[in-house]
Design a protein around this motif. Sequence first.
Motif, PDB file in Angstrom:
ATOM      1  N   HIS A   7       0.813  -1.221   0.000  1.00 17.87           N
ATOM      2  CA  HIS A   7       0.000   0.000   0.000  1.00 17.87           C
ATOM      3  C   HIS A   7       0.845   1.269   0.000  1.00 17.87           C
ATOM      4  CE1 HIS A   7      -3.415  -2.609   0.580  1.00 17.87           C
ATOM      5  NE2 HIS A   7      -2.834  -3.117   1.638  1.00 17.87           N
ATOM      6  N   LEU A   8       1.977   1.206  -0.697  1.00 16.64           N
ATOM      7  CA  LEU A   8       2.846   2.371  -0.813  1.00 16.64           C
ATOM      8  C   LEU A   8       2.682   3.061  -2.164  1.00 16.64           C
ATOM      9  CD1 LEU A   8       6.034   0.823   0.819  1.00 16.64           C
ATOM     10  CD2 LEU A   8       4.415   2.453   1.858  1.00 16.64           C
ATOM     11  N   VAL A   9       2.194   2.315  -3.153  1.00 12.35           N
ATOM     12  CA  VAL A   9       1.871   2.894  -4.459  1.00 12.35           C
ATOM     13  C   VAL A   9       0.516   2.367  -4.903  1.00 12.35           C
ATOM     14  CG1 VAL A   9       4.313   3.052  -5.146  1.00 12.35           C
ATOM     15  CG2 VAL A   9       2.937   1.148  -5.960  1.00 12.35           C
ATOM     16  N   HIS A  10      -0.073   3.097  -5.836  1.00  7.91           N
ATOM     17  CA  HIS A  10      -1.330   2.677  -6.447  1.00  7.91           C
ATOM     18  C   HIS A  10      -1.121   2.530  -7.941  1.00  7.91           C
ATOM     19  CE1 HIS A  10      -3.682   3.544  -2.849  1.00  7.91           C
ATOM     20  NE2 HIS A  10      -3.073   4.714  -2.780  1.00  7.91           N
ATOM     21  N   LYS A  11      -1.696   1.486  -8.508  1.00  7.11           N
ATOM     22  CA  LYS A  11      -1.732   1.359  -9.963  1.00  7.11           C
ATOM     23  C   LYS A  11      -3.042   1.964 -10.429  1.00  7.11           C
ATOM     24  CE  LYS A  11      -1.397  -1.605 -13.931  1.00  7.11           C
ATOM     25  NZ  LYS A  11      -1.274  -2.965 -14.460  1.00  7.11           N
ATOM     26  N   LEU A  12      -2.939   2.933 -11.315  1.00  5.01           N
ATOM     27  CA  LEU A  12      -4.129   3.551 -11.888  1.00  5.01           C
ATOM     28  C   LEU A  12      -4.498   2.763 -13.137  1.00  5.01           C
ATOM     29  CD1 LEU A  12      -3.069   7.273 -11.482  1.00  5.01           C
ATOM     30  CD2 LEU A  12      -4.475   5.885  -9.952  1.00  5.01           C
ATOM     31  N   GLN A  13      -5.625   2.083 -13.069  1.00  6.94           N
ATOM     32  CA  GLN A  13      -6.024   1.206 -14.166  1.00  6.94           C
ATOM     33  C   GLN A  13      -6.321   1.980 -15.447  1.00  6.94           C
ATOM     34  OE1 GLN A  13      -5.666  -2.011 -13.775  1.00  6.94           O
ATOM     35  NE2 GLN A  13      -5.270  -1.875 -11.594  1.00  6.94           N
ATOM     36  N   LEU A  14      -7.007   3.127 -15.321  1.00  3.01           N
ATOM     37  CA  LEU A  14      -7.381   3.887 -16.513  1.00  3.01           C
ATOM     38  C   LEU A  14      -6.161   4.393 -17.276  1.00  3.01           C
ATOM     39  CD1 LEU A  14     -10.424   6.018 -15.242  1.00  3.01           C
ATOM     40  CD2 LEU A  14     -10.479   4.001 -16.717  1.00  3.01           C
ATOM     41  N   ALA A  15      -5.149   4.809 -16.543  1.00  4.70           N
ATOM     42  CA  ALA A  15      -3.954   5.370 -17.170  1.00  4.70           C
ATOM     43  C   ALA A  15      -2.856   4.324 -17.359  1.00  4.70           C
ATOM     44  CB  ALA A  15      -3.414   6.520 -16.323  1.00  4.70           C
ATOM     45  N   LEU A  73     -18.908  -2.827  -8.336  1.00  5.56           N
ATOM     46  CA  LEU A  73     -17.582  -2.217  -8.258  1.00  5.56           C
ATOM     47  C   LEU A  73     -16.601  -3.288  -7.819  1.00  5.56           C
ATOM     48  CD1 LEU A  73     -18.289   1.238  -6.549  1.00  5.56           C
ATOM     49  CD2 LEU A  73     -18.076   0.722  -8.961  1.00  5.56           C
ATOM     50  N   ASP A  74     -15.487  -3.415  -8.548  1.00  6.54           N
ATOM     51  CA  ASP A  74     -14.526  -4.457  -8.198  1.00  6.54           C
ATOM     52  C   ASP A  74     -13.220  -3.900  -7.639  1.00  6.54           C
ATOM     53  OD1 ASP A  74     -13.455  -3.381 -10.472  1.00  6.54           O
ATOM     54  OD2 ASP A  74     -13.237  -5.278 -11.542  1.00  6.54           O
ATOM     55  N   SER A  75     -13.222  -2.612  -7.303  1.00  2.00           N
ATOM     56  CA  SER A  75     -12.023  -2.000  -6.749  1.00  2.00           C
ATOM     57  C   SER A  75     -12.417  -0.968  -5.707  1.00  2.00           C
ATOM     58  CB  SER A  75     -11.234  -1.323  -7.864  1.00  2.00           C
ATOM     59  OG  SER A  75     -10.180  -0.558  -7.331  1.00  2.00           O
ATOM     60  N   PRO A  76     -11.666  -0.881  -4.611  1.00  4.10           N
ATOM     61  CA  PRO A  76     -11.980   0.137  -3.606  1.00  4.10           C
ATOM     62  C   PRO A  76     -11.493   1.526  -4.010  1.00  4.10           C
ATOM     63  CG  PRO A  76     -10.109  -1.157  -2.899  1.00  4.10           C
ATOM     64  CD  PRO A  76     -10.596  -1.769  -4.181  1.00  4.10           C
ATOM     65  N   GLN A  77     -10.808   1.628  -5.165  1.00  9.61           N
ATOM     66  CA  GLN A  77     -10.367   2.948  -5.616  1.00  9.61           C
ATOM     67  C   GLN A  77     -11.162   3.355  -6.840  1.00  9.61           C
ATOM     68  OE1 GLN A  77      -6.187   2.197  -6.360  1.00  9.61           O
ATOM     69  NE2 GLN A  77      -6.455   2.365  -8.546  1.00  9.61           N
ATOM     70  N   LEU A  78     -11.465   4.633  -6.902  1.00 10.02           N
ATOM     71  CA  LEU A  78     -12.175   5.190  -8.043  1.00 10.02           C
ATOM     72  C   LEU A  78     -11.224   6.095  -8.800  1.00 10.02           C
ATOM     73  CD1 LEU A  78     -15.457   6.162  -6.182  1.00 10.02           C
ATOM     74  CD2 LEU A  78     -15.070   4.145  -7.602  1.00 10.02           C
ATOM     75  N   GLU A  79     -11.338   6.087 -10.121  1.00  5.57           N
ATOM     76  CA  GLU A  79     -10.468   6.904 -10.953  1.00  5.57           C
ATOM     77  C   GLU A  79     -11.330   7.739 -11.886  1.00  5.57           C
ATOM     78  OE1 GLU A  79      -7.644   4.313 -12.902  1.00  5.57           O
ATOM     79  OE2 GLU A  79      -7.510   3.067 -11.107  1.00  5.57           O
ATOM     80  N   ILE A  80     -11.005   9.016 -11.962  1.00  8.33           N
ATOM     81  CA  ILE A  80     -11.769   9.915 -12.826  1.00  8.33           C
ATOM     82  C   ILE A  80     -10.805  10.640 -13.753  1.00  8.33           C
ATOM     83  CG2 ILE A  80     -13.282  11.926 -12.933  1.00  8.33           C
ATOM     84  CD1 ILE A  80     -14.396  11.114 -10.227  1.00  8.33           C
ATOM     85  N   ASN A  81     -10.995  10.446 -15.055  1.00  7.32           N
ATOM     86  CA  ASN A  81     -10.224  11.204 -16.028  1.00  7.32           C
ATOM     87  C   ASN A  81     -10.798  12.605 -16.108  1.00  7.32           C
ATOM     88  OD1 ASN A  81      -8.298   9.358 -16.846  1.00  7.32           O
ATOM     89  ND2 ASN A  81      -9.601   8.487 -18.438  1.00  7.32           N
ATOM     90  N   ASN A  94      -1.141  14.067 -17.092  1.00  8.20           N
ATOM     91  CA  ASN A  94      -1.020  12.928 -16.162  1.00  8.20           C
ATOM     92  C   ASN A  94      -0.838  13.320 -14.707  1.00  8.20           C
ATOM     93  OD1 ASN A  94      -1.366  10.710 -17.928  1.00  8.20           O
ATOM     94  ND2 ASN A  94       0.708  11.035 -18.689  1.00  8.20           N
ATOM     95  N   LYS A  95      -1.064  14.589 -14.361  1.00  5.57           N
ATOM     96  CA  LYS A  95      -1.031  14.977 -12.953  1.00  5.57           C
ATOM     97  C   LYS A  95      -2.132  14.201 -12.228  1.00  5.57           C
ATOM     98  CE  LYS A  95      -1.472  18.839  -9.803  1.00  5.57           C
ATOM     99  NZ  LYS A  95      -1.649  20.278  -9.654  1.00  5.57           N
TER     100      LYS A  95
END
Length: 162
Positions: A83-91, A144-152, A118-119
Motif C-alpha cells: 500500500h505504498l503505491v497505487h496502480k491507476l487502471q485507466l492510465a 464495483l470491483d475496486s476500492p479505488q475510483l479513478e476519474i479522467n 497525467n497529474k
Amino acid sequence: MSMHPHNCGHDHDVNSSLVLAEQQCKDKGARLTPKRKQVLSVLLKSDKALSAYDIIDRYKDDFGEAPPAMSIYRILEFLESEHLVHKLQLANKFVSCSHITCCESHEDSIFFICSTCNKVEEAVIKPATFEELKNSGSAAGFKLDSPQLEINCICTQCSLSA
C-alpha cells in the motif's frame, strides 16, 4: 461528493516519507530494499502518474543505472502490495500513495487524473459516499470491483493553457 485530501495537514519530504514507508514495511515483516526505496523515491518526487518506463528513465537520471523493466514491475508489485503505491487502471500508470505520511485508511480513495499532463491528485471519500456509489452501480447492473475510483479529467493548469 464529500472528499478531503489526505495530506493530514503535514508536509513531508521524500526522505521522511521513505523513513515512514520503511517502518511500515518493517512493522508488517516486509523489507524495503534499497532498489525498492529508490523506485518509491522516484514516484514520491513526481506529482504525475508514471508508467514503468517513465520510472526507468527517471531512475536512470537519479541513480545512474537503468534497471530491467521486469525488475521494475516486480518492485511495483511489492510496493502496491504494501500500500505504498497505487496502480491507476485507466492510465496504466503508478503513483505513490499519499497515505504514507499519515495514519488514515486508504480503502476508499478517488484519483483525479489529468488526461493531458497525467497529474494525479488522490483524495478519500467517506465510506457512506462509496457505499452510495456501489448501490448505484448495483441498481444499474454493475458491481464495483475496486476500492479505488479513478476519474479522467483536465487539471486547472491544462484547462487554462488550452
